[in-house]
Design an enzyme around this catalytic site. Structure first.
Site, PDB file in Angstrom:
ATOM      1  N   ASP A   1      42.779  41.188  41.955  1.00  0.00           N
ATOM      2  CA  ASP A   1      42.016  41.335  40.709  1.00  0.00           C
ATOM      3  C   ASP A   1      42.920  41.814  39.575  1.00  0.00           C
ATOM      4  OD1 ASP A   1      39.905  41.505  38.929  1.00  0.00           O
ATOM      5  OD2 ASP A   1      39.214  43.439  39.661  1.00  0.00           O
TER       6      ASP A   1
ATOM      7  N   GLU B   1      39.355  34.897  38.013  1.00  0.00           N
ATOM      8  CA  GLU B   1      38.868  36.015  38.827  1.00  0.00           C
ATOM      9  C   GLU B   1      38.803  35.577  40.293  1.00  0.00           C
ATOM     10  OE1 GLU B   1      38.230  39.072  38.033  1.00  0.00           O
ATOM     11  OE2 GLU B   1      37.942  39.103  35.848  1.00  0.00           O
TER      12      GLU B   1
ATOM     13  N   GLU C   1      40.049  44.175  30.116  1.00  0.00           N
ATOM     14  CA  GLU C   1      38.882  43.512  30.678  1.00  0.00           C
ATOM     15  C   GLU C   1      38.048  44.474  31.499  1.00  0.00           C
ATOM     16  OE1 GLU C   1      36.542  41.348  33.767  1.00  0.00           O
ATOM     17  OE2 GLU C   1      38.141  42.814  34.019  1.00  0.00           O
TER      18      GLU C   1
ATOM     19  N   ASP D   1      45.028  44.119  32.981  1.00  0.00           N
ATOM     20  CA  ASP D   1      44.727  45.509  33.326  1.00  0.00           C
ATOM     21  C   ASP D   1      44.101  45.606  34.708  1.00  0.00           C
ATOM     22  OD1 ASP D   1      42.447  44.237  32.111  1.00  0.00           O
ATOM     23  OD2 ASP D   1      41.460  46.185  32.003  1.00  0.00           O
TER      24      ASP D   1
END
Length: 384
Positions: free
Chosen positions: A102, A162, A134, A71
């Site tokens: 991201d 990340e 998330e 997401d």
């Protein structure tokens, strides 16, 4: 397909957290099917979203989980210079699009190596663990982790991709979002002794929330590994009142606690709650129906502590070269893996400074660094 080509496909799916991610999941499933990779969906309660778990290599204990979320945050109101959901190469060494850093860049780097990994005889498995939601509280990952540990041999390590500029991160703060509603008693503003202003009481409580941070610093509850060295409490939204000449009956504000690994969320909330109880008692002396109620908007995202990670950190150093390990203030799914006893670090391409921004981008050299990391991982866990 190259990582760039895969990233172009992934960015094209507008997987904003408020919407479904199933179209992206279906695309990844089809890609994995082309390479005979086993995979499993773990759906949300309403079936509108799904995690995807896949295993390349033998069904044995050990191996490495590569974890990332599918997401992205919204683009509403942001001044983008191009379509956020079309990957754009402006010739400046950057690839633009929502989620490029991201963290669809990491997902693309991993997926691009699937054909190579399946062509090797891996001694230990490589797991892909792609989650949903998330960005709105790390909601999807826990049920995926539960299924991984219940139905499959236990992995040895987890790398959450990340954006860290490919620097290992061994600690992050926990995070909890909260909503506090103050209920007072309305009256004409000229008759202030007849009512209780929910706005005035909320203002006092908001000030206390900020004061708690000062208390923590004064007590020496700090960790110099973090750029914000203490646990932080922040009020981000507030609303209340009906008109300027009416004492407000209700005021609501939304806030967060980001706690250091060594602090307990419950302790920090307790300091605020204790003051809220004092304010409520004061309000009820004038208006028995008045009150203050706080609710959590998400399950607390656990902090990642710099513990029990020597093996996975050593693996990162082996694949990347010796690099200093750091700590970050933002929260990730890494703490959820660690909570279940899985050694976990964070390491991925791109800069967190670009995350959530208009014209989000990932440097091409960062994407290439992520690809080299994935190539090295395949070589480390198997042979041609």
């Amino acid at each position: 397909m190259t990582a760039t080509e895969i990233l172009e496909c992934l960015v094209g799916f507008a997987t904003v957290s408020r919407d479904s991610n199933l179209a992206l999941i279906e695309w990844v499933e089809a890609f994995l099917d082309e390479h005979d990779v086993e995979h499993w969906r773990i759906e949300s309660d309403d079936g509108s979203k799904a995690n995807l778990l896949a295993r390349i290599g033998p069904a044995t204990a050990g191996g490495v989980v590569l974890s990332g979320h599918t997401d992205v945050v919204p683009v509403d109101g942001q001044p983008w210079s191009s379509d956020p959901f079309t990957l754009v190469d402006k010739g400046d060494g950057r690839l633009y699009g929502r989620g490029t850093c991201d963290m669809k860049g990491f997902l693309a780097c991993a997926l691009a190596q699937v054909p190579s990994w399946t062509g090797r005889r891996l001694e230990k498995p490589i797991w892909l663990a792609f989650s949903y939601d998330e960005e709105v509280g790390c909601i999807g990952a826990p049920r995926m982790i539960e299924r991984l540990l219940a139905d499959h041999p236990r992995p040895a390590a987890v790398i959450v991709g990340e954006p860290t500029l490919m620097q290992p991160v061994v600690a992050h703060k926990g995070a909890t979002n909260l909503r506090t509603t103050v209920t007072g008693r309305a009256s004409h503003s000229s008759q202030v002794d007849q009512g209780v202003s929910a706005i005035h009481v909320a203002a006092r409580l908001v000030t206390k929330i900020e004061d708690v941070m000062a208390e923590l610093k004064a007590e020496g509850r700090v960790d110099e590994a973090f750029n914000v060295v203490h646990s932080s409490l922040h009020v981000g939204k507030i609303a209340g009142g009906t008109a300027i000449n009416i004492m407000a009956r209700e005021c609501t504000f939304e806030w967060e606690i980001r706690h250091l690994p060594q602090d307990r969320f419950e302790d920090l909330l307790g300091r605020v709650d204790a003051y809220a109880a004092e304010l409520q008692a004061e309000m009820r002396r004038r208006a028995p129906e008045a009150g203050i109620a706080t609710e959590a908007l998400n399950v607390t995202v656990p902090a990642l502590a710099d513990d029990d990670n020597a093996e996975v950190l050593s693996l990162c150093h082996e694949l990347l070269g010796e690099r200093p390990a750091g700590a970050v203030a933002y929260a990730t799914e890494a703490g959820q893996f660690q909570r279940e006893g899985l050694p976990t670090v964070i390491c991925g391409p791109g800069s967190i400074g670009q995350a959530h921004q208009p014209d989000e981008y990932i440097e091409r050299e960062q994407l290439e660094a992520g690809e080299r990391f994935m190539v090295a991982l395949g070589e480390r866990l198997g042979h041609a």
